[in-house]
Design a protein around this motif. Structure first.
Motif, short mmCIF file in Angstrom:
data_model
loop_
_atom_site.label_atom_id
_atom_site.label_comp_id
_atom_site.label_asym_id
_atom_site.label_seq_id
_atom_site.Cartn_x
_atom_site.Cartn_y
_atom_site.Cartn_z
N LEU A 207 43.16 47.80 43.07
CA LEU A 207 42.38 46.67 42.56
C LEU A 207 42.28 45.52 43.55
CD1 LEU A 207 43.51 46.61 38.81
CD2 LEU A 207 41.24 47.21 39.70
N HIS A 219 37.86 47.33 47.18
CA HIS A 219 38.41 47.75 45.88
C HIS A 219 37.41 48.60 45.10
CE1 HIS A 219 36.18 44.08 45.25
NE2 HIS A 219 36.34 44.09 43.94
N ILE A 223 37.85 52.44 43.83
CA ILE A 223 37.66 52.84 42.44
C ILE A 223 36.61 53.93 42.33
CG2 ILE A 223 36.85 52.07 40.17
CD1 ILE A 223 38.08 49.33 40.82
N VAL A 264 34.39 44.08 37.92
CA VAL A 264 35.55 44.14 38.82
C VAL A 264 35.13 43.76 40.24
CG1 VAL A 264 37.32 45.63 39.83
CG2 VAL A 264 36.73 45.86 37.41
N ARG A 272 41.46 40.99 38.13
CA ARG A 272 40.76 42.27 38.18
C ARG A 272 41.27 43.28 37.16
NH1 ARG A 272 39.97 42.66 44.72
NH2 ARG A 272 38.27 41.14 44.81
N LEU A 273 42.52 43.21 36.81
CA LEU A 273 43.02 44.11 35.77
C LEU A 273 42.35 43.78 34.44
CD1 LEU A 273 44.91 46.42 35.08
CD2 LEU A 273 46.73 44.75 34.69
N LEU A 276 38.79 44.97 34.58
CA LEU A 276 38.70 46.42 34.40
C LEU A 276 38.76 46.81 32.93
CD1 LEU A 276 38.66 49.12 36.09
CD2 LEU A 276 41.15 49.13 35.83
#
Length: 447
Positions: A207, A219, A223, A264, A272-273, A276
């Motif tokens: 992330l 990132h 992903i 994100v 970012r978590l 997401l």
């Protein structure tokens, strides 16, 4: 290839105390070859732990065993610490840790146990020379990632390498070589054998992959690769369920999954978590009712399940779940001013994160480049409250416990909470110590 790696006098001294060449290997060599800053130095050589202990007796270096099985040592000297590993061969059965480990004199054998060729370039400290047994320099020049040996063996031995492939792709801006990519897809299911906390740690690094070496949108590259090799389907199926679920065309350019990824993309690293997971319940809500309504509330529940499953800390779970639940707050800017002021006071501890999430969510729709109106409104009202010196916590009040004489002890906490709440509503009318004392006296008279 001519390459000069700066090493400390301590490390150079250490290399001369051992009977066999001492090497720096892995990320430090790789990153310096690419012109990136790197700080963690891993060292290795043919010498077994018992030889290292014997050679460093009385030299000023301290040696500690960190893993007898893996033949790793911590070497400390002159305030510097290094992890030393004896050249070794490994065999695996299932999971992340090797079942059998044995020493080897061959640098090629040691290189083959590693994950990717770019991580198997060695630097001989004393001789000031590179040793590249697997042609990792070629991969560096081509900006590709290929496995240190047969990719089916590499991924078959350790499923965590699937996530490391994605992470290195994002951190370095490299592309996975075709055979490596195909093998990763073939062995995607092996991620199920990996402990949740190891998956969590790799996900956290993925992330923020762009921040490692300033690779733009690294990132997202990571992903997307995680998705391409079908690992994302396994570790976060709640998110990939949103593929093909379209949203209102006047608000969203992407399907649910695409929107999550774009959010994100534009989110700052510290949220970012939450980005997401912010719309993680949209697929659930759509399957259940044909609508996305209530996805913020359901999202809190689902996000908690996911974060618990991945063994995140209670602190992170609590913060991310609050952000997921609140990311839709006042989306249409219809909240009344007093309601908004109370909301800000109650959530000031995560307000910066919430504003940033709203802005990323707005930009991630693919339809807007301006600031998110609801985020701007939150920021504007918060700034007004700050100028008014509105307290945001009981500790910010001008009155203290000793000012509550005459109020029953069991009611004092509630009174302070009431003053705090009223100060958000009244602003400058209940800010000073005198105003707050007068409010207390009024309450005493009313008792």
């Amino acid at each position: 290839m001519k390459f000069k790696l700066e090493v400390s006098a301590t490390l150079l001294k250490l290399s001369k105390l051992l009977p066999n060449p001492l090497y720096i290997v892995g990320g430090y060599v790789r990153d310096n070859l690419l012109g990136f800053n790197s700080y963690d130095i891993d060292i290795c050589g043919k010498d077994t732990p018992d030889i290292v202990f014997d050679c460093l007796k009385g030299t000023g270096f301290k040696v500690k065993t960190t893993s007898e099985k893996l033949m790793t040592l911590k070497i400390i000297g002159n305030g510097e610490e290094y992890e030393y590993t004896t050249f070794r061969k490994e065999s695996y059965q299932k999971g992340h840790s090797p079942q059998k480990v044995e020493p080897t004199d061959s640098i090629i054998e040691d290189a083959k146990r590693r994950d990717f060729k770019v991580n198997a370039i060695y630097y001989d400290i004393a001789s000031d020379k590179l040793c590249d047994p697997l042609d990792g320099l070629r991969d560096l020049e081509k900006k590709v990632l290929s496995t240190a040996c047969d990719p089916q063996k590499v991924f078959g031995e350790d499923g965590l390498r699937l996530m490391r492939l994605a992470r290195f792709s994002g951190e370095l801006g490299f592309t996975a070589e075709a055979e490596t990519l195909n093998a990763a897809k073939e062995y995607a299911s092996l991620i199920k054998d990996i402990a949740p906390e190891r998956i969590r740690d790799e996900l956290d690094k993925i992330l923020v992959a762009d921040t490692c070496h300033n690779v733009e949108f690294g990132h997202i590259k990571a992903i997307n690769l995680l998705d391409e090799i079908d690992v994302l389907d396994i570790i976060l199926p709640e998110i990939t369920l949103g593929k093909g679920m379209m949203q209102r065309a006047d608000f969203h350019k992407y399907d649910v999954f695409g929107h999550i990824i774009e959010t994100v993309r534009f989110a700052s690293p510290n949220i970012r978590l939450a980005a997401l997971l912010h719309d993680v319940a949209k697929p659930y809500c759509f399957i259940k009712s044909g609508k996305y309504r209530g996805h913020d509330i359901e999202g809190e529940r689902i996000a908690r399940d996911i974060l618990t499953r991945l063994h995140y800390s209670n602190k992170i779970i609590a913060q991310v779940c609050r952000l997921v639940r609140l990311h839709m707050y006042d989306l249409k800017n219809e909240a009344k001013p007093n309601t908004l002021r109370l909301f800000i006071q109650e959530n000031v501890d995560i307000l910066d994160y919430l504003i940033a999430l709203k802005e990323a969510d707005f930009k991630g729709s693919g339809m807007n480049t301006d600031k998110a109106p609801s985020a701007s409104r939150l920021k504007e009202v918060y700034n007004v409250m700050c100028k008014e010196n509105v307290p945001f916590a009981i500790k910010d009040l001008q009155v203290r416990g000793e000012d509550l004489e005459g109020i029953p002890r069991e009611k004092r906490s509630m009174l302070l909470k009431t003053i705090l709440r009223e100060s958000a509503l009244l602003g400058s009318e209940l800010i000073s110590r005198e105003q707050q004392l007068a409010y207390i006296q009024k309450r005493i008279r009313e008792e």
